[in-house]
Design a protein around this motif. Structure first.
Motif, PDB file in Angstrom:
ATOM      1  N   PRO A  68       0.810  -1.229   0.000  1.00 18.48           N
ATOM      2  CA  PRO A  68       0.000   0.000   0.000  1.00 18.48           C
ATOM      3  C   PRO A  68       0.839   1.273   0.000  1.00 18.48           C
ATOM      4  CG  PRO A  68      -0.828  -1.560   1.619  1.00 18.48           C
ATOM      5  CD  PRO A  68       0.485  -2.083   1.159  1.00 18.48           C
ATOM      6  N   ALA A  72       0.522   3.869  -3.005  1.00 11.87           N
ATOM      7  CA  ALA A  72       0.097   5.230  -2.694  1.00 11.87           C
ATOM      8  C   ALA A  72       1.139   6.253  -3.138  1.00 11.87           C
ATOM      9  CB  ALA A  72      -0.160   5.358  -1.189  1.00 11.87           C
ATOM     10  N   GLY A  76       0.282   9.135  -5.707  1.00  6.95           N
ATOM     11  CA  GLY A  76       0.524  10.517  -5.314  1.00  6.95           C
ATOM     12  C   GLY A  76       1.436  11.247  -6.285  1.00  6.95           C
ATOM     13  N   VAL A 190      -4.532   2.925   1.372  1.00  8.93           N
ATOM     14  CA  VAL A 190      -4.027   3.565   0.150  1.00  8.93           C
ATOM     15  C   VAL A 190      -4.679   4.928  -0.044  1.00  8.93           C
ATOM     16  CG1 VAL A 190      -3.951   3.376  -2.370  1.00  8.93           C
ATOM     17  CG2 VAL A 190      -3.441   1.386  -0.957  1.00  8.93           C
ATOM     18  N   VAL A 191      -5.976   5.026   0.187  1.00 11.56           N
ATOM     19  CA  VAL A 191      -6.685   6.313  -0.004  1.00 11.56           C
ATOM     20  C   VAL A 191      -6.145   7.373   0.949  1.00 11.56           C
ATOM     21  CG1 VAL A 191      -8.919   7.447   0.242  1.00 11.56           C
ATOM     22  CG2 VAL A 191      -8.757   5.257  -0.956  1.00 11.56           C
ATOM     23  N   LEU A 193      -3.218   7.436   2.501  1.00 14.66           N
ATOM     24  CA  LEU A 193      -1.828   7.764   2.177  1.00 14.66           C
ATOM     25  C   LEU A 193      -1.737   8.677   0.958  1.00 14.66           C
ATOM     26  CD1 LEU A 193      -0.018   4.335   2.763  1.00 14.66           C
ATOM     27  CD2 LEU A 193       0.289   6.443   4.059  1.00 14.66           C
ATOM     28  N   VAL A 194      -2.528   8.384  -0.065  1.00 16.42           N
ATOM     29  CA  VAL A 194      -2.526   9.257  -1.249  1.00 16.42           C
ATOM     30  C   VAL A 194      -2.989  10.660  -0.883  1.00 16.42           C
ATOM     31  CG1 VAL A 194      -3.608   9.642  -3.499  1.00 16.42           C
ATOM     32  CG2 VAL A 194      -2.820   7.367  -2.880  1.00 16.42           C
TER      33      VAL A 194
END
Length: 380
Positions: A68, A72, A76, A190-191, A193-194
């Motif tokens: 992840p 991410a 990003g 992931v969401v 972190l992005v």
């Protein structure tokens, strides 16, 4: 009386006489120093090999955390130019990132919702499709069976028909219940972190530069970080655009050939194309199987797979090299080795992330002193 040659200088005579003298063996201290140096090089090689093995083991046991994080980071990097453009127009980074993530999640949710039902239908209908697919191969297998019977009758062996046993494909409710929380946790990770990479990524990079020991190191670090950020972002967005175009063309082609659920197979083609060579081969085989299941004639069944193979050949050998440029082209051998290593370590996520990671490592190696050989080895 022999007179000295006027063309021969005293220095030449000294060199010739020195060369004629026997070479004295190295002194014991010199031999000991050379032996110690060889031993140190051997120890250094062994330590480097152990370090590589330790890194591979660490990457393997921490893949739940690293996959992840790496995914991410790449997302990003790909979305950062949009947030940076909004910041240049005096929009807060958090606002641009929030709108961008909302649009992205809405699009992904709509796509998953549209593809879930066809995918489940194909999955649950796989046993019946296999049963209907086997009789269509009779025209191909009959000559082979006749040749096999003739061969066995010539050698005097008994002719026995191999029993066919249907393969059961089933998923229990417990499998779904036990897997769903892990998938949701990974997606949420992931969401988040992005989102935080988009907001605080530049601040984190500035702080990393500030801790550099001198101004020269800071300037060099800023150049490396900015160039890698721009080039990796450009590469990822270009690859996403090319793969999305390929998926859209595949969907249109399958719709024209009246293949069921063309949107599902177009999405499969788009995602699989992130894995060079292997993804195109797997998608071609899948389309061939789908065509054989749904079509009655062999030519019509294989036409979608052959068309897709031609499309990927044009995309991989003409369009992608022309758009990405020579600097972003990687050696096929390096790509396959990288896919093998990361597919072995991380499975399917590793295979999907292998080429972006290889491209990033190449860009970093080009700018770090002493690692230029790596960029030369993996470049095409």
């Amino acid at each position: 009386m022999n007179l000295p040659d006027p063309d021969v200088t005293p220095a030449a005579v000294d060199v010739a006489s020195a060369a004629a003298l026997p070479v004295a063996p190295a002194s014991p201290p010199l031999r000991a120093a050379r032996t110690l140096r060889r031993h140190l090089l051997a120890v250094r090689f062994v330590l480097n090999a152990l370090l590589v093995l330790a890194l591979l083991y660490t990457v393997t046991i921490t893949r739940v955390l690293l996959i992840p994080l790496v995914l991410a980071a790449f997302i990003g990097l790909a979305l950062n130019p949009i947030v940076a453009a909004g910041a240049r127009h005096r929009l807060p980074r958090w606002l641009t990132a929030s709108v961008l993530m909302l649009v992205l999640l809405t699009g992904l949710g709509a796509g998953i919702g549209a593809l879930t039902q066809p995918a489940l239908g194909w999955f649950h209908g796989a046993p019946a499709a296999i049963k209907s697919f086997v009789p269509k191969l009779r025209s191909v297998t009959k000559p082979l069976e006749a040749a096999n019977r003739a061969t066995q009758s010539l050698v005097g062996g008994p002719v026995r028909a191999a029993p066919t046993q249907p393969t059961a494909v089933a998923i229990s409710a417990w499998d779904v219940v036990s897997t769903a929380p892990k998938v949701l946790a990974a997606v949420l990770t992931v969401v988040l972190l992005v989102f935080f990479f988009l907001i605080y990524g530049d601040s984190l990079l500035r702080r990393l530069v500030e801790i550099s020991p001198s101004f020269a190191y800071k300037r060099h670090a800023v150049e490396i970080v900015r160039s890698i950020q721009v080039e990796v972002s450009r590469y990822l967005l270009t690859a996403l655009l090319i793969n999305a175009t390929l998926g859209a063309l595949t969907t249109l082609m399958l719709w024209l050939y009246h293949v069921p659920d063309p949107l599902l197979w177009g999405a499969v083609a788009m995602m699989a194309n992130f894995i060079p060579y292997v993804g195109a081969i797997v998608t071609t085989v899948v389309l061939a199987l789908v065509g054989l299941i749904n079509a009655h004639e062999l030519g019509a069944a294989l036409l979608p797979a052959l068309t897709f193979a031609g499309m990927t050949a044009i995309e991989g050998n003409l369009i992608t090299p022309m758009i990405q440029g020579h600097r972003m082209r990687l050696s096929p051998i390096a790509i396959l080795i990288w896919l093998l290593v990361w597919g072995w370590l991380w499975g399917i996520p590793g295979a999907l992330l292998a080429v972006p990671m290889l491209t990033s490592c190449k860009l970093i190696a080009e700018r770090v002193r002493g690692w230029g050989w790596f960029a030369v080895m993996v470049q095409r």
